[in-house]
Design an enzyme around this catalytic site. Structure first.
Site, mmCIF file in Angstrom:
data_model
loop_
_atom_site.group_PDB
_atom_site.id
_atom_site.type_symbol
_atom_site.label_atom_id
_atom_site.label_comp_id
_atom_site.label_asym_id
_atom_site.label_seq_id
_atom_site.Cartn_x
_atom_site.Cartn_y
_atom_site.Cartn_z
ATOM 1 N N TYR A 129 0.840 -1.209 0.000
ATOM 2 C CA TYR A 129 0.000 0.000 0.000
ATOM 3 C C TYR A 129 0.873 1.256 0.000
ATOM 4 C CZ TYR A 129 -2.785 3.646 2.343
ATOM 5 O OH TYR A 129 -3.378 4.838 2.694
HETATM 6 N N1 LIG Z 1 -6.820 4.457 7.027
HETATM 7 C C1 LIG Z 1 -5.845 5.280 7.304
HETATM 8 O O1 LIG Z 1 -5.395 5.396 8.460
HETATM 9 C C2 LIG Z 1 -5.257 6.169 6.212
HETATM 10 C C3 LIG Z 1 -4.191 6.984 6.521
HETATM 11 C C4 LIG Z 1 -3.724 7.860 5.538
HETATM 12 C C5 LIG Z 1 -4.324 7.883 4.283
HETATM 13 N N2 LIG Z 1 -5.350 7.053 3.995
HETATM 14 C C6 LIG Z 1 -5.961 7.151 2.643
HETATM 15 O O2 LIG Z 1 -6.972 8.129 2.665
HETATM 16 C C7 LIG Z 1 -7.818 7.961 1.524
HETATM 17 C C8 LIG Z 1 -9.269 8.238 1.823
HETATM 18 O O3 LIG Z 1 -9.649 7.680 3.066
HETATM 19 P P1 LIG Z 1 -11.198 7.374 3.396
HETATM 20 O O4 LIG Z 1 -11.250 6.915 4.796
HETATM 21 O O5 LIG Z 1 -12.061 8.501 2.942
HETATM 22 O O6 LIG Z 1 -11.389 6.113 2.419
HETATM 23 P P2 LIG Z 1 -12.686 5.240 2.143
HETATM 24 O O7 LIG Z 1 -13.834 5.643 2.981
HETATM 25 O O8 LIG Z 1 -12.252 3.799 2.172
HETATM 26 O O9 LIG Z 1 -13.042 5.651 0.631
HETATM 27 C C9 LIG Z 1 -12.361 5.176 -0.451
HETATM 28 C C10 LIG Z 1 -13.335 5.214 -1.630
HETATM 29 O O10 LIG Z 1 -12.645 4.749 -2.799
HETATM 30 C C11 LIG Z 1 -13.610 4.117 -3.585
HETATM 31 N N3 LIG Z 1 -13.067 3.203 -4.569
HETATM 32 C C12 LIG Z 1 -12.452 2.007 -4.361
HETATM 33 N N4 LIG Z 1 -12.157 1.433 -5.532
HETATM 34 C C13 LIG Z 1 -12.600 2.276 -6.504
HETATM 35 C C14 LIG Z 1 -12.602 2.225 -7.916
HETATM 36 N N5 LIG Z 1 -12.088 1.188 -8.564
HETATM 37 N N6 LIG Z 1 -13.145 3.262 -8.606
HETATM 38 C C15 LIG Z 1 -13.673 4.313 -7.951
HETATM 39 N N7 LIG Z 1 -13.720 4.419 -6.605
HETATM 40 C C16 LIG Z 1 -13.187 3.399 -5.889
HETATM 41 C C17 LIG Z 1 -14.467 3.344 -2.594
HETATM 42 O O11 LIG Z 1 -15.713 3.088 -3.191
HETATM 43 P P3 LIG Z 1 -16.542 1.682 -3.045
HETATM 44 O O12 LIG Z 1 -17.663 1.969 -2.106
HETATM 45 O O13 LIG Z 1 -17.020 1.448 -4.442
HETATM 46 O O14 LIG Z 1 -15.568 0.651 -2.552
HETATM 47 C C18 LIG Z 1 -14.571 4.317 -1.431
HETATM 48 O O15 LIG Z 1 -15.721 5.103 -1.507
HETATM 49 C C19 LIG Z 1 -7.541 6.538 1.030
HETATM 50 O O16 LIG Z 1 -6.794 6.638 -0.172
HETATM 51 C C20 LIG Z 1 -6.678 5.940 2.111
HETATM 52 O O17 LIG Z 1 -5.749 5.029 1.577
HETATM 53 C C21 LIG Z 1 -5.838 6.202 4.940
#
Ligand SMILES: NC(=O)c1ccc[n+]([C@@H]2O[C@H](COP(=O)([O-])OP(=O)(O)OC[C@H]3O[C@@H](n4cnc5c(N)ncnc54)[C@H](OP(=O)(O)O)[C@@H]3O)[C@@H](O)[C@H]2O)c1
Length: 216
Positions: A129
């Site tokens: 990742y």
């Molecule tokens: N978790 C952590 O602690 C952390 C830390 C730093 C950064 N981040 C990053 O922050 C970002 C946003 O976080 P978040 O919590 O808002 O994420 P999230 O709620 O998981 O949202 C990610 C979105 O991406 C969409 N997605 C996945 N595959 C896709 C595709 N093929 N085409 C179009 N859309 C797609 C998902 O839609 P579906 O409903 O269709 O799956 C989901 O709505 C992510 O990139 C994550 O990696 C996370």
């Protein structure tokens, strides 16, 4: 401004869209499921069907349209294996910035992650990742567009604090998703694109001041 949000049904994106529309901006929300269209409309976005893993260049350009700002907020998510880290977090983001350049957007923003500056070389899911995020960020940096690479620490669903620490390098920490959304809204509101890579965690500085120039 016209803002295209890729991954518009994600947690950060769904908090951000109403902030943008309240500020008078128009939001196109790109999602891969038509079942999410009603939620997007209730957030104030115009939904557009677009699966970033399978979409071709022409179709992605049409989906982004004449947007001034393109935000990549999609992510394969915690339950996904290494393949989707590469197809969404790396390749999806690269497709997105290439489309932003082709369509003449003025500013590209990517929600990256703390740790992407020096990803571990292992092949476990989290390392892949961070490698995917690092490769995407490198492509964004090399693209012919003003870009902000935002690297939050561990995301939480806590209530927003409104105070952050943002700089090229900060101590590891966490931050509520709602504060990340508020930072993105402020970056977009400032209009002069913040051409920076920023790490972001909760801190002591009000968001507007934390993003004011001269930047740390
Ligand atoms: N978790 C952590 O602690 C952390 C830390 C730093 C950064 N981040 C990053 O922050 C970002 C946003 O976080 P978040 O919590 O808002 O994420 P999230 O709620 O998981 O949202 C990610 C979105 O991406 C969409 N997605 C996945 N595959 C896709 C595709 N093929 N085409 C179009 N859309 C797609 C998902 O839609 P579906 O409903 O269709 O799956 C989901 O709505 C992510 O990139 C994550 O990696 C996370």
């Amino acid at each position: 401004m016209n803002v295209a949000v890729i991954g518009a049904h994600g947690s950060i994106a769904r908090t951000l869209t109403p902030l943008l529309t309240q500020n008078g901006h128009s939001v196109r929300g790109l999602v891969r499921k038509e079942s999410q269209f009603d939620d997007l409309r209730s957030d104030g976005a115009a939904p557009v069907l677009c699966d970033i893993e399978t979409v071709g260049a022409d179709e992605l350009d049409r989906a982004i349209g004449d947007s001034d700002v393109v935000l990549f907020a999609a992510g394969a998510g915690p339950g996904s294996g290494p393949e989707r880290k590469l197809s969404v977090d790396r390749d999806g983001a690269i497709k997105a910035v290439e489309s932003a350049v082709r369509t003449g957007a003025k500013h590209f923003i990517i929600v990256s992650s703390m740790g992407a500056d020096d990803p571990p070389a292992d092949d476990d899911d989290f390392s892949v990742y961070l490698q995917a995020k690092a490769a995407a960020d490198e492509a964004v940096r090399g693209a012919d567009i003003s870009a902000t690479i935002l690297r939050p620490g561990r995301l939480t669903d806590d209530a927003p604090k409104g105070h952050v620490t943002a700089a090229q390098s900060v101590e590891r920490g966490e931050i509520p998703r709602a504060d990340v959304a508020a930072v993105l809204a402020q970056i977009i509101e400032q209009r002069s694109p913040l051409d920076k890579t920023l790490e972001l965690v909760s801190g002591d500085t009000p968001i507007q001041a934390a993003l004011a120039s001269p930047f740390p």
